[in-house]
Design an enzyme around this catalytic site. Structure first.
Site, mmCIF file in Angstrom:
data_model
loop_
_atom_site.group_PDB
_atom_site.id
_atom_site.type_symbol
_atom_site.label_atom_id
_atom_site.label_comp_id
_atom_site.label_asym_id
_atom_site.label_seq_id
_atom_site.Cartn_x
_atom_site.Cartn_y
_atom_site.Cartn_z
ATOM 1 N N HIS A 80 44.943 75.040 52.571
ATOM 2 C CA HIS A 80 45.514 75.141 53.912
ATOM 3 C C HIS A 80 45.872 73.717 54.391
ATOM 4 O O HIS A 80 45.202 72.749 54.012
ATOM 5 C CB HIS A 80 44.467 75.779 54.827
ATOM 6 C CG HIS A 80 44.943 76.022 56.219
ATOM 7 N ND1 HIS A 80 44.924 75.030 57.178
ATOM 8 C CD2 HIS A 80 45.447 77.116 56.805
ATOM 9 C CE1 HIS A 80 45.416 75.533 58.300
ATOM 10 N NE2 HIS A 80 45.732 76.796 58.110
ATOM 11 N N VAL A 95 45.217 71.926 56.812
ATOM 12 C CA VAL A 95 44.188 71.098 57.437
ATOM 13 C C VAL A 95 43.175 70.562 56.407
ATOM 14 O O VAL A 95 42.409 69.648 56.696
ATOM 15 C CB VAL A 95 43.505 71.908 58.571
ATOM 16 C CG1 VAL A 95 42.346 72.712 58.049
ATOM 17 C CG2 VAL A 95 43.122 71.002 59.721
ATOM 18 N N LYS A 96 43.224 71.093 55.182
ATOM 19 C CA LYS A 96 42.290 70.668 54.129
ATOM 20 C C LYS A 96 42.814 69.410 53.417
ATOM 21 O O LYS A 96 43.837 68.872 53.804
ATOM 22 C CB LYS A 96 42.059 71.832 53.161
ATOM 23 C CG LYS A 96 41.565 73.123 53.855
ATOM 24 C CD LYS A 96 40.136 73.017 54.331
ATOM 25 C CE LYS A 96 39.701 74.083 55.330
ATOM 26 N NZ LYS A 96 39.747 75.458 54.926
ATOM 27 N N HIS A 97 42.122 68.986 52.354
ATOM 28 C CA HIS A 97 42.442 67.678 51.744
ATOM 29 C C HIS A 97 43.842 67.575 51.184
ATOM 30 O O HIS A 97 44.506 66.561 51.332
ATOM 31 C CB HIS A 97 41.435 67.346 50.640
ATOM 32 C CG HIS A 97 40.054 67.235 51.144
ATOM 33 N ND1 HIS A 97 39.230 68.328 51.260
ATOM 34 C CD2 HIS A 97 39.354 66.189 51.605
ATOM 35 C CE1 HIS A 97 38.072 67.932 51.777
ATOM 36 N NE2 HIS A 97 38.117 66.644 51.980
#
Ligand SMILES: *Cc1c(COP(=O)(O)O)cnc(C)c1O
Length: 396
Positions: A193, A195-197
């Site tokens: 997603h 917002v992840k790394h």
């Protein structure tokens, strides 16, 4: 007045909201996606395996299976390891709902374990207390990006013949005693997603050394059907069989192309996140109001989130007031998470509620997530620090 809180009409630290997390897309990412869009295969094509191979190297496992999102990865895992009706699976309460939902998808019961209040990681003592004859697995969540205490969890799992699952959605690029996250449990889940790394828009990955688990996850992402379109095409055959009930949890080739391109930047971005964390740690070390979460020995923290504990009593304001005050200053703070056992669905369906996980419930009242992502400028970082110190010091 400079020090009046923006909440009460003062001048905000920032004019526009700084989000708590954000993707970073470069021209090379866009090029990689465009190349696939011009090719023959938009889905079930060659990019899927290429991404899986690259990801497996980072995760330190023999197998990686790409799916449509992190929740699908968790569902593929509970399926692959054989979680079924009547089983119990131990899950920490301080996590995103999907960590527990994947147990319910398989007809099993999530049993909520409490967390260690200094790290918010699943507490092995609480895990042991929750084990019954019906327990089949433990799902450990690498909260905020810090790997759980896997050596101890492994001992517990082995002693009771349980499968050890990692919801590693926060911790891609992290490690424990130099072993990469992804390789620390029997099977692990990742989310891609934005917002992840790293991101593929939506996307997820399952990593495991166990070839049986990997094959089952592959089957599960494609309706429980034994071959995919490209395999049949190359064999010149139309025949296929559905051998179990699966879903369409496939990821597309252009998403995988984005994932491959992003993955090349992962370790650079992890170092940037760690650098920001060091600046925050130092800035808050002198504060009597704010305490960062504890980082355990041997952990290389992936810092998906930077979470601070607020001493609300000393500050003289509740978390929600501090939250609103920081938002008013232009800092896009967040709260991770409402303990899962407190959600209406779990209360109604499984009879959970207050008192079940006291440490998680208590921590929830006093935590706040501040912005953390590699593209933050030095000015952004300083704004966050200024706002946190301004707000926490402003109440009587
Ligand atoms: C993001 C996340 C998920 C779900 O991932 P999606 O890709 O949004 O489905 C699951 N567990 C945790 C802990 C997460 O942070």
């Amino acid at each position: 007045m400079k020090n009046t809180l923006a909440l009460y009409g003062g001048t905000p630290v920032r004019q526009s909201i700084l989000p708590y997390g954000k993707q970073w897309i470069g021209e090379e990412d866009i090029e990689a996606v465009a190349r696939v869009l011009r090719s023959d295969w938009l889905t079930t094509g060659p990019m899927i395996q290429e991404f899986e191979t690259a990801f497996a190297i980072v995760a330190g496992t023999r197998n990686a299976v790409a799916v449509s999102n992190g929740t699908a990865a968790l569902h593929a895992i509970t399926y692959a390891v054989g979680i079924k009706l009547g089983d119990e699976v131990i899950v920490p309460s301080m996590t995103f709902a999907a960590s527990a939902n994947c147990v319910v998808y398989q007809g099993a019961t999530p049993v909520f374990a409490d967390v260690d209040e200094s790290t918010l990681l699943i507490d092995p003592k609480s895990v042991e207390e929750r084990i019954t004859e019906k327990t089949r697995a433990i799902i450990a969540v690498d909260y905020a990006g810090q790997a759980c205490d896997y050596p101890v969890l492994r001992e517990i799992a082995d002693e009771h013949d349980l499968i050890l699952i990692a919801d590693a959605c926060h911790a891609l690029g992290g490690s424990l005693n130099n072993a990469p996250v992804g390789s620390l449990a029997d099977i692990s889940a990742f989310s891609l997603h934005p917002v992840k790394h790293i991101t593929s828009g939506e996307g997820g990955m399952v990593t495991t050394d166990n070839p049986l688990f990997a094959n089952k996850a592959r089957l599960f992402r494609a309706h429980g059907i034994t071959t995919d379109h490209r395999q049949r095409e190359s064999m010149g055959s139309w025949f296929y069989e559905m051998v179990d009930l699966g879903y369409n949890y496939r990821i597309t080739d252009f998403q995988c192309a984005l994932g491959i391109s992003q993955l090349k930047k992962l370790m650079l971005w992890i170092r940037k996140r760690q650098e920001i964390a060091r600046i925050y740690d130092k800035a808050f070390s002198g504060s009597e109001y704010v305490r960062p979460l504890t980082v355990r020995e041997g952990v290389s923290h992936a810092y998906h989130l930077y979470v601070i504990h607020l001493d609300t009593e000393k500050i003289g304001a509740e978390r929600n007031v501090i939250f609103s005050a920081l938002r008013a200053e232009g800092i896009g703070v967040n709260v991770h998470y409402i303990p899962v056992h407190m959600h209406p669905f779990y209360r109604t369906r499984f009879g959970t509620g207050p008192g079940l996980c006291p440490s998680a419930e208590h921590a929830y009242e006093s935590i706040i997530t501040i912005p953390m992502y590699p593209r933050m400028s030095d000015g952004d970082i300083q704004d966050v620090i200024t706002a946190v110190l301004k707000v926490t010091g402003a109440f009587p």
